[in-house]
Write an enzyme that holds these catalytic residues in place. Structure first.
Site, PDB file in Angstrom:
ATOM      1  N   ASP A  12      31.852  39.260  44.597  1.00  7.95           N
ATOM      2  CA  ASP A  12      32.814  39.926  43.594  1.00  7.95           C
ATOM      3  C   ASP A  12      32.921  38.373  42.191  1.00  7.95           C
ATOM      4  OD1 ASP A  12      33.748  41.029  44.821  1.00  7.95           O
ATOM      5  OD2 ASP A  12      35.609  39.701  46.201  1.00  7.95           O
ATOM      6  N   LYS A  15      29.302  41.363  38.697  1.00  2.66           N
ATOM      7  CA  LYS A  15      28.746  42.144  38.350  1.00  2.66           C
ATOM      8  C   LYS A  15      28.616  43.600  37.738  1.00  2.66           C
ATOM      9  CE  LYS A  15      28.045  41.877  43.045  1.00  2.66           C
ATOM     10  NZ  LYS A  15      29.136  41.016  43.683  1.00  2.66           N
ATOM     11  N   GLY A  39      33.142  45.930  45.734  1.00  2.00           N
ATOM     12  CA  GLY A  39      33.851  46.700  44.926  1.00  2.00           C
ATOM     13  C   GLY A  39      33.961  46.370  43.551  1.00  2.00           C
ATOM     14  N   HIS A  40      32.457  46.964  42.337  1.00  2.00           N
ATOM     15  CA  HIS A  40      32.623  46.358  41.391  1.00  2.00           C
ATOM     16  C   HIS A  40      33.504  47.723  40.005  1.00  2.00           C
ATOM     17  CE1 HIS A  40      28.918  46.026  42.901  1.00  2.00           C
ATOM     18  NE2 HIS A  40      29.394  45.321  43.681  1.00  2.00           N
ATOM     19  N   GLN A 228      27.219  42.657  47.032  1.00  2.00           N
ATOM     20  CA  GLN A 228      27.951  41.792  47.946  1.00  2.00           C
ATOM     21  C   GLN A 228      27.550  40.250  46.641  1.00  2.00           C
ATOM     22  OE1 GLN A 228      26.603  44.109  49.855  1.00  2.00           O
ATOM     23  NE2 GLN A 228      28.860  44.798  49.576  1.00  2.00           N
TER      24      GLN A 228
HETATM   25  P1  GDP Z   1      31.721  42.452  41.133  1.00  2.00           P
HETATM   26  O1  GDP Z   1      31.803  42.991  42.791  1.00  2.00           O
HETATM   27  O2  GDP Z   1      30.964  40.824  41.641  1.00  2.00           O
HETATM   28  O3  GDP Z   1      31.664  43.558  40.248  1.00  2.00           O
HETATM   29  O4  GDP Z   1      32.926  41.654  41.290  1.00  2.00           O
HETATM   30  P2  GDP Z   1      33.977  42.226  40.815  1.00  2.00           P
HETATM   31  O5  GDP Z   1      34.588  43.561  40.353  1.00  2.00           O
HETATM   32  O6  GDP Z   1      34.654  42.905  42.907  1.00  2.00           O
HETATM   33  O7  GDP Z   1      35.231  41.402  40.426  1.00  2.00           O
HETATM   34  C1  GDP Z   1      35.286  40.498  39.691  1.00  2.00           C
HETATM   35  C2  GDP Z   1      36.627  40.435  38.590  1.00  2.00           C
HETATM   36  O8  GDP Z   1      37.083  39.981  37.909  1.00  2.00           O
HETATM   37  C3  GDP Z   1      37.173  42.065  38.148  1.00  2.00           C
HETATM   38  O9  GDP Z   1      38.524  42.326  38.389  1.00  2.00           O
HETATM   39  C4  GDP Z   1      36.325  41.930  36.909  1.00  2.00           C
HETATM   40  O10 GDP Z   1      37.654  42.714  35.632  1.00  2.00           O
HETATM   41  C5  GDP Z   1      37.110  40.472  36.640  1.00  2.00           C
HETATM   42  N1  GDP Z   1      36.198  39.783  36.305  1.00  2.00           N
HETATM   43  C6  GDP Z   1      34.930  39.445  34.942  1.00  2.00           C
HETATM   44  N2  GDP Z   1      34.018  38.956  34.822  1.00  2.00           N
HETATM   45  C7  GDP Z   1      35.531  38.069  33.495  1.00  2.00           C
HETATM   46  C8  GDP Z   1      35.514  37.197  33.041  1.00  2.00           C
HETATM   47  O11 GDP Z   1      35.123  36.840  32.335  1.00  2.00           O
HETATM   48  N3  GDP Z   1      37.581  36.957  33.505  1.00  2.00           N
HETATM   49  C9  GDP Z   1      38.294  37.656  33.456  1.00  2.00           C
HETATM   50  N4  GDP Z   1      39.429  36.770  33.653  1.00  2.00           N
HETATM   51  N5  GDP Z   1      38.054  38.315  34.392  1.00  2.00           N
HETATM   52  C10 GDP Z   1      36.955  38.409  34.575  1.00  2.00           C
HETATM   53  P1  IMO Z   2      30.817  42.801  46.040  1.00  4.70           P
HETATM   54  O1  IMO Z   2      29.755  43.618  45.984  1.00  4.70           O
HETATM   55  C1  IMO Z   2      33.482  40.280  48.995  1.00  4.70           C
HETATM   56  C2  IMO Z   2      32.781  40.681  52.597  1.00  4.70           C
HETATM   57  C3  IMO Z   2      33.513  40.710  53.676  1.00  4.70           C
HETATM   58  C4  IMO Z   2      33.452  39.990  55.490  1.00  4.70           C
HETATM   59  C5  IMO Z   2      32.260  40.427  55.280  1.00  4.70           C
HETATM   60  C6  IMO Z   2      31.553  41.332  56.200  1.00  4.70           C
HETATM   61  O2  IMO Z   2      32.144  43.627  45.364  1.00  4.70           O
HETATM   62  O3  IMO Z   2      30.862  41.505  45.805  1.00  4.70           O
HETATM   63  P2  IMO Z   2      31.364  43.697  55.723  1.00  4.70           P
HETATM   64  O4  IMO Z   2      32.856  44.662  55.504  1.00  4.70           O
HETATM   65  O5  IMO Z   2      30.315  43.692  54.426  1.00  4.70           O
HETATM   66  O6  IMO Z   2      31.070  43.935  57.167  1.00  4.70           O
HETATM   67  O7  IMO Z   2      31.832  42.190  55.749  1.00  4.70           O
HETATM   68  O8  IMO Z   2      31.670  40.572  53.731  1.00  4.70           O
HETATM   69  N1  IMO Z   2      32.025  41.250  51.864  1.00  4.70           N
HETATM   70  C7  IMO Z   2      32.430  40.925  50.218  1.00  4.70           C
HETATM   71  N2  IMO Z   2      33.323  40.108  49.701  1.00  4.70           N
HETATM   72  N3  IMO Z   2      32.706  41.707  47.736  1.00  4.70           N
HETATM   73  C8  IMO Z   2      31.946  41.761  48.212  1.00  4.70           C
HETATM   74  O9  IMO Z   2      31.238  43.286  47.502  1.00  4.70           O
HETATM   75  C9  IMO Z   2      31.885  42.420  49.518  1.00  4.70           C
HETATM   76  N4  IMO Z   2      31.224  42.584  50.928  1.00  4.70           N
HETATM   77  C10 IMO Z   2      31.960  42.642  51.806  1.00  4.70           C
HETATM   78  O10 IMO Z   2      34.886  40.609  52.987  1.00  4.70           O
HETATM   79  O11 IMO Z   2      33.885  38.709  54.959  1.00  4.70           O
HETATM   80 MG    MG Z   3      33.589  42.929  43.987  1.00  7.22          MG
END
Ligand code: GDP
Ligand code: IMO
Ligand code: MG
Length: 431
Positions: A12, A15, A39-40, A228
């Site tokens: 998270d 990416k 979840g991106h 991840q």
């Molecule tokens: P990913 O899994 O690495 O793609 O990241 P996620 O989407 O799960 O989580 C990142 C969260 O941070 C999302 O809700 C993005 O919209 C948000 N985000 C990314 N960059 C920034 C930033 O610079 N500032 C803020 N406030 N939110 C951001």
């Molecule tokens: P993105 O791509 C954050 C974590 C789960 C748990 C562990 C194992 O959005 O960064 P799993 O379901 O993979 O067997 O769970 O890994 N986990 C993540 N945490 N972002 C993710 O993906 C994750 N994918 C798995 O919360 O701790």
């Molecule tokens: Mg994510």
């Protein structure tokens, strides 16, 4: 120029946002590992246009760029088909013209999700805290081999039927014997679903290894989207509180069929603090007002499960380790805006265990859960960074924070995030 974007923390890191931005100049965007546990989030021009992607590469939002799901991914066809339908409703067409899927990828089945639920429930307090998306059980079946179903199996329904019936009957026996389960799964129902999936997915199935090698030979710009984060890597992360694939940069060759030397640039993504979802050690965690402030200001709730994320200070020990594991060339630091209003900011610079400073990120869970962080303390900032459009406009305290982390990591921070939108990503000048 082939670029790989990976997370350097526990996922998270943002990416999706970076892949979306870089996809503007990519010829192909490739998702190579994990599954619908990811979840991106991508936020386009304004906050109205927010997309949460689980399986589709973030480049899909461009509409015209070929996107690829390779052999390393575990494919939940139901999630994929829903995701495609959701995009169609918002005017983005996904078909075999812009999405290709490896026949070698493994299918996440209903019994994988059921097993994930049953095994997590049985572990009780000691559970991993998985996303319950069946990821671990699916990768386990891949390793077991004779209980695996691959995407290419959708191409021969007679063979698939035999496999589904044999495997579901076996899984039912295991669920009853081990977990006293009294609701056996119906193989016919599962097979009927597979037939529907096959109708949707069949035209997209291809040999993505061949496809990527062709693109490499033609000098195309390939952009690889990690899922991840490095600390969740099965081999190099905080085992056993990890995911079930090699989610760090080391996973790319096995998950694509391309050799490591095909990648020219590794970009590591971090937040300006640390988050983690699920169980496991988290040395710089702030289970207090600071953590609560970060969670609320950064909207730190899971994109996939909605769970509140655990929050803490930036940990340069674990990110430094992730930089080494991934051979990272440059870092993007997201969420600088989120830290506003905190009086002081801390960065963990070393771990101490039983009074001794550690030289390296520890491999043992029992050590990591007991380490004490040594911090450097920096001045906080109150400014709202979200409206700022150039790095040079950022307050000195922000620049000092970025420079301090950059110096500790020893590699350039080339971009910073000041908000979730595309335009809220600023280039950091380096002379
Ligand atoms: P990913 O899994 O690495 O793609 O990241 P996620 O989407 O799960 O989580 C990142 C969260 O941070 C999302 O809700 C993005 O919209 C948000 N985000 C990314 N960059 C920034 C930033 O610079 N500032 C803020 N406030 N939110 C951001
Ligand atoms: P993105 O791509 C954050 C974590 C789960 C748990 C562990 C194992 O959005 O960064 P799993 O379901 O993979 O067997 O769970 O890994 N986990 C993540 N945490 N972002 C993710 O993906 C994750 N994918 C798995 O919360 O701790
Ligand atoms: Mg994510």
């Amino acid at each position: 120029m082939n670029t790989c974007v990976v997370g350097l923390q526990w996922g998270d890191e943002g990416k999706g946002k970076i892949v979306d931005i870089l996809s503007e100049s990519a010829d192909m965007v490739i998702r190579y590992s994990g599954g619908a546990n990811a979840g991106h989030t991508v936020v386009r021009e304004d906050n109205e246009a927010k997309f949460a992607l689980h399986l589709l590469p973030s480049g899909i939002l461009r509409g015209n760029i070929p996107c690829v799901i390779t052999n390393g991914v575990v494919l939940d066809a139901e999630v994929l088909i829903n995701e495609i339908a959701g995009l169609k409703d918002r005017g983005i067409e996904v078909s075999e013209k812009n999405l290709l899927i490896s026949g070698r990828a493994h299918m996440v089945m209903e019994y994988h999700k059921k097993y994930d639920r049953l095994s997590e429930a049985a572990l009780g307090k000691g559970k991993i805290g998985t996303t319950v998306r069946g990821i671990g059980p699916c990768y386990s079946d891949k390793v077991t081999r004779m209980t695996a179903i691959r995407v290419a199996d959708l191409l021969d329904l007679d063979v698939l039927r035999e496999k589904v019936f044999r495997i579901v009957e076996l899984k039912n026996k295991i669920f009853t014997a081990v977990y006293n389960d009294t609701e056996p799964l119906d193989p016919q129902q599962i097979f009927d679903k597979c037939r529907l999936w096959a109708d949707h997915i069949r035209p997209m199935i291809t040999d993505t290894t061949y496809l990527l090698h062709k693109a490499w030979a033609q000098g195309k710009n390939m952009l690889f989207e990690g899922a991840q984060g490095t600390l969740l890597d099965l081999d190099h992360g905080t085992f056993p509180y990890v995911t079930s694939s090699n989610s760090s940069a080391v996973g790319l060759p096995a998950a694509t069929g391309l050799p490591a030397k095909a990648i020219d640039r590794y970009i590591g993504v971090v937040k300006s603090y640390t988050t983690r979802v699920g169980g496991g050690p988290f040395p710089s965690e702030q289970d207090n007002k600071v953590g609560d402030t970060i969670r609320e200001q950064g909207h730190e709730y899971g994109t996939t499960t909605g769970r509140p994320r655990r929050c803490g200070w930036f940990d340069a020990v674990c990110v430094g380790y992730a930089v080494k594991i991934g051979g990272i060339d440059e870092v993007v630091m997201q969420h600088l805006d989120t830290l506003h209003g905190l009086e002081e900011l801390k960065v963990c610079v070393s771990y101490h265990h039983k009074g001794k400073k550690l030289d390296f990120f520890p491999a043992e869970e029992v050590v990591l859960k007991d380490v004490e962080c040594e911090y450097v303390t920096l001045k906080g900032y109150n400014d709202n960074l979200r409206e700022m459009t150039s790095y040079s406009d950022l307050p000195e305290a922000v620049k000092t924070y970025v420079k301090t982390v950059e110096d500790i990591l020893g590699i350039p921070i080339t971009m910073v995030g000041v908000g979730p939108g595309r335009a809220q990503t600023l280039s950091v000048p380096h002379t």
